[in-house]
Design an enzyme around this catalytic site. Structure first.
Site, PDB file in Angstrom:
ATOM      1  N   ARG A  86       2.668   5.876  -3.159  1.00 25.70           N
ATOM      2  CA  ARG A  86       3.829   6.682  -3.576  1.00 25.70           C
ATOM      3  C   ARG A  86       4.021   6.622  -5.085  1.00 25.70           C
ATOM      4  NH1 ARG A  86       4.290   5.597   1.593  1.00 25.70           N
ATOM      5  NH2 ARG A  86       5.716   6.670   3.007  1.00 25.70           N
ATOM      6  N   ARG A 139      -8.230  12.280  12.908  1.00 22.79           N
ATOM      7  CA  ARG A 139      -6.772  12.139  13.013  1.00 22.79           C
ATOM      8  C   ARG A 139      -6.065  13.488  12.891  1.00 22.79           C
ATOM      9  NH1 ARG A 139      -5.178   7.025   9.452  1.00 22.79           N
ATOM     10  NH2 ARG A 139      -3.196   7.318  10.540  1.00 22.79           N
ATOM     11  N   LYS A 171      -4.059   5.882  14.853  1.00 21.93           N
ATOM     12  CA  LYS A 171      -4.272   5.248  13.546  1.00 21.93           C
ATOM     13  C   LYS A 171      -5.758   5.313  13.160  1.00 21.93           C
ATOM     14  CE  LYS A 171      -0.010   4.404  13.016  1.00 21.93           C
ATOM     15  NZ  LYS A 171       0.730   5.156  12.037  1.00 21.93           N
ATOM     16  N   GLN A 215       4.797   9.308   7.120  1.00 24.36           N
ATOM     17  CA  GLN A 215       3.867  10.172   6.377  1.00 24.36           C
ATOM     18  C   GLN A 215       4.338  11.614   6.451  1.00 24.36           C
ATOM     19  OE1 GLN A 215       0.027   9.244   8.055  1.00 24.36           O
ATOM     20  NE2 GLN A 215      -0.059   7.265   7.014  1.00 24.36           N
ATOM     21  N   ASP A 219       2.144  -1.078  11.949  1.00 19.58           N
ATOM     22  CA  ASP A 219       0.823  -1.522  11.476  1.00 19.58           C
ATOM     23  C   ASP A 219       0.503  -2.974  11.858  1.00 19.58           C
ATOM     24  OD1 ASP A 219       0.344   0.958  10.418  1.00 19.58           O
ATOM     25  OD2 ASP A 219       0.974   0.436   8.394  1.00 19.58           O
ATOM     26  N   GLY A 271      -4.665   8.091   5.626  1.00 25.26           N
ATOM     27  CA  GLY A 271      -3.747   9.040   6.244  1.00 25.26           C
ATOM     28  C   GLY A 271      -2.551   9.297   5.339  1.00 25.26           C
ATOM     29  N   ARG A 330      -7.656  -3.031   9.823  1.00 25.33           N
ATOM     30  CA  ARG A 330      -6.749  -3.948  10.532  1.00 25.33           C
ATOM     31  C   ARG A 330      -7.411  -4.545  11.784  1.00 25.33           C
ATOM     32  NH1 ARG A 330      -2.530  -3.525   7.203  1.00 25.33           N
ATOM     33  NH2 ARG A 330      -1.958  -1.430   6.544  1.00 25.33           N
ATOM     34  N   ARG A 349      -5.819   1.961  18.104  1.00 26.77           N
ATOM     35  CA  ARG A 349      -5.506   0.524  18.019  1.00 26.77           C
ATOM     36  C   ARG A 349      -4.915  -0.065  19.285  1.00 26.77           C
ATOM     37  NH1 ARG A 349      -3.012   0.420  11.979  1.00 26.77           N
ATOM     38  NH2 ARG A 349      -4.999   0.584  10.883  1.00 26.77           N
ATOM     39  N   LYS A 384       0.828  -1.214   0.000  1.00 23.93           N
ATOM     40  CA  LYS A 384       0.000   0.000   0.000  1.00 23.93           C
ATOM     41  C   LYS A 384       0.859   1.260   0.000  1.00 23.93           C
ATOM     42  CE  LYS A 384      -2.970   0.782   3.537  1.00 23.93           C
ATOM     43  NZ  LYS A 384      -2.854   2.064   4.261  1.00 23.93           N
TER      44      LYS A 384
HETATM   45  C1  S3P Z   1       2.602   4.832   6.226  1.00 28.66           C
HETATM   46  C2  S3P Z   1       3.165   5.230   7.408  1.00 28.66           C
HETATM   47  C3  S3P Z   1       2.683   4.817   8.733  1.00 28.66           C
HETATM   48  C4  S3P Z   1       1.697   3.646   8.646  1.00 28.66           C
HETATM   49  C5  S3P Z   1       0.714   3.808   7.521  1.00 28.66           C
HETATM   50  C6  S3P Z   1       1.436   3.931   6.187  1.00 28.66           C
HETATM   51  C7  S3P Z   1       3.185   5.306   4.960  1.00 28.66           C
HETATM   52  O1  S3P Z   1       2.042   5.907   9.357  1.00 28.66           O
HETATM   53  O2  S3P Z   1       1.012   3.480   9.860  1.00 28.66           O
HETATM   54  O3  S3P Z   1      -0.165   2.698   7.464  1.00 28.66           O
HETATM   55  O4  S3P Z   1       2.884   4.750   3.883  1.00 28.66           O
HETATM   56  O5  S3P Z   1       3.975   6.271   5.001  1.00 28.66           O
HETATM   57  P1  S3P Z   1       2.873   7.058  10.120  1.00 28.66           P
HETATM   58  O6  S3P Z   1       3.835   7.604   9.167  1.00 28.66           O
HETATM   59  O7  S3P Z   1       1.865   8.088  10.515  1.00 28.66           O
HETATM   60  O8  S3P Z   1       3.487   6.390  11.302  1.00 28.66           O
END
Ligand code: S3P
Length: 440
Positions: free
Chosen positions: A30, A126, A350, A173, A323, A98, A400, A354, A25
């Site tokens: 990306r 969030r 999240k 992120q 995750d 997110g 999840r 969670r 994912k």
């Molecule tokens: C992700 C970063 C993670 C993860 C999310 C995917 C990403 O979140 O929990 O499912 O693709 O950059 P955080 O960067 O907020 O920790």
């Protein structure tokens, strides 16, 4: 068809099963974003076609980029770094994602038109201040709901200024969004970032973009200059370790069973779950390891066991398994002793809280826990065998939570009613189909 999944029986032993789970994912989203900035046609195969990725494709369409999705291959016709074309006051809907919601803001810091970003009920709870705050330093302007949440409005500037920023949460992120913004900014941006998944940096390296990473023990120093041009990116997305983890844990918890999961991305910033499970006594082997465009891919072989040990989980493994904790907690539930997981406040931020949900599911299963705002103690029971009825609902449709509950039901028994089956479409629409194949 009610949207409730009912399980009344444990899964039977399975042996030498070979499965393939869907594309990663993080990499799928990306790929969509980088391809939207490239000059010319980019193609992907094995793209994850889930709600989060479809929302990403919709978002770049709104920005005037042509796309074509067929089954799990996709073409994106990028028009270069300044190629977005859209009207004032468009609305981008990040739905449940997110990653999309935060990363795309980094691409919009130079927008001279107002853009509204919205999301679903879960995403609207969030924190978006974690990303608006550093992006404001580049010069973009934000208006957030209650100063922190979606819906938000962004108005960028053509006069972006480079920044120095310390990302302390270990959020990929936030880090990735800042890299995107810095690639649009004259001058040199420095990000000191607590370790987190590094797919964005690896893609920048593969695309020869002006991004360098100095790796220290607990953080990275990332130096980014303005990009002149992005070449098209053809990418065959490897399988997602976060999706593979459901089947890894199902197999770990099932004595006399074994499985191989093919072509999984085992990037070292993602395999905390494997390191933790191995320390707990799980039997997991990487086979056929190879490199692909900066990522590392392998087939994962797992064998079930009846002797699982508890763990005092080192906090430096948190980000690389962020995750997968709901699943790791299930393994701790069957371990012979008390496990402890700490510094996990991010887990409550999240798609649903969670850490709380992990504890709640274990309690419903009859497992004792001691929960705080950022830690959990789990009192494992190797003889766990559930007989009662368990209902899982009202968990903000967190994909999840749904899938981890299914793994719990199939591993420990009981009569489960797990609501919001459709939540799997967010990240792993094939989840139940693959389970069906294992049970055949
Ligand atoms: C992700 C970063 C993670 C993860 C999310 C995917 C990403 O979140 O929990 O499912 O693709 O950059 P955080 O960067 O907020 O920790």
């Amino acid at each position: 068809m009610p949207n409730i999944f009912v399980i009344k029986k444990k899964i039977k032993n399975f042996n030498n099963k070979i499965i393939t789970v869907s594309g990663d994912k993080s990499l799928s989203i990306r790929w969509v974003l980088f391809a939207s900035l490239a000059e010319g046609k980019s193609k992907s195969s094995n793209l994850l076609v889930s709600e989060d990725v479809k929302a990403s494709i919709q978002a770049i369409k709104k920005l005037g980029i042509k796309t074509r999705l067929r089954k799990n291959s996709c073409e994106i016709h990028g028009k270069g770094l300044s190629g977005y074309n859209y009207k004032n006051n468009i609305i981008i809907n990040a739905k449940n994602s997110g990653t999309l919601g935060r990363l795309i803001l980094g691409l919009l810091v130079n927008s001279d038109k107002n853009i509204k970003l919205i999301g679903d009920k879960s995403l609207s709870k969030r924190d978006f201040k974690r990303i608006s705050k550093p992006l404001e330093k580049f010069g973009a302007k934000f208006k957030l709901t209650k100063n922190k949440y979606l819906p938000l409005r962004i108005l960028g500037t053509k006069n972006l200024k480079p920044i120095n920023y310390y990302e302390k949460k270990g959020s990929a992120q936030v880090k990735s969004s800042l890299i995107f913004a810095a690639l649009r900014t004259n001058g040199t941006t420095f990000i000191k970032a607590k370790k987190s998944r590094n797919h964005t940096e690896l893609l920048c390296r593969y695309l020869n973009l002006p991004v360098t990473v100095l790796r220290k023990k607990n953080f990275d120093i990332i130096k980014i200059k303005k990009a002149k041009k992005i070449k098209p990116l053809n990418y065959n997305i490897p399988a997602d370790i976060s999706s593979a983890a459901f089947f890894i844990v199902l197999t770990c918890l099932k004595n006399n069973s074994s499985m191989t999961i093919k072509n999984v991305n085992i990037n070292s910033s993602r395999i905390g779950v494997i390191i933790i499970l191995k320390r707990m006594g799980a039997k997991i082997i990487f086979k056929n390891k190879r490199k692909y465009k900066g990522e590392t891919i392998a087939d994962i072989f797992v064998k079930g066991t009846n002797s699982l040990k508890p763990i005092n989980c080192p906090e430096n493994l948190n980000s690389s398994s962020i995750d997968e904790f709901l699943l790791i907690f299930l393994v701790a539930a069957k371990a012979n002793g008390v496990s402890f997981f700490k510094s996990l406040s991010e887990l409550n931020k999240k798609e649903s809280p969670r850490l709380k949900w992990g504890s709640k599911i274990l309690n419903l299963m009859g497992i004792k826990t001691k929960l705080s705002n950022n830690s959990i103690k789990i009192f494992g029971n190797p003889k766990i065998n559930i007989k009662k009825k368990i209902i899982i609902k009202d968990y903000l449709k967190d994909h999840r939570v749904f899938m981890s509950s299914v793994i719990a039901a199939l591993s420990f028994g009981g009569h489960w009613h797990i609501h919001d089956k459709n939540s799997i479409n967010t990240s792993f629409p094939n989840f139940l189909r693959i389970l069906g194949e294992i049970q055949k």
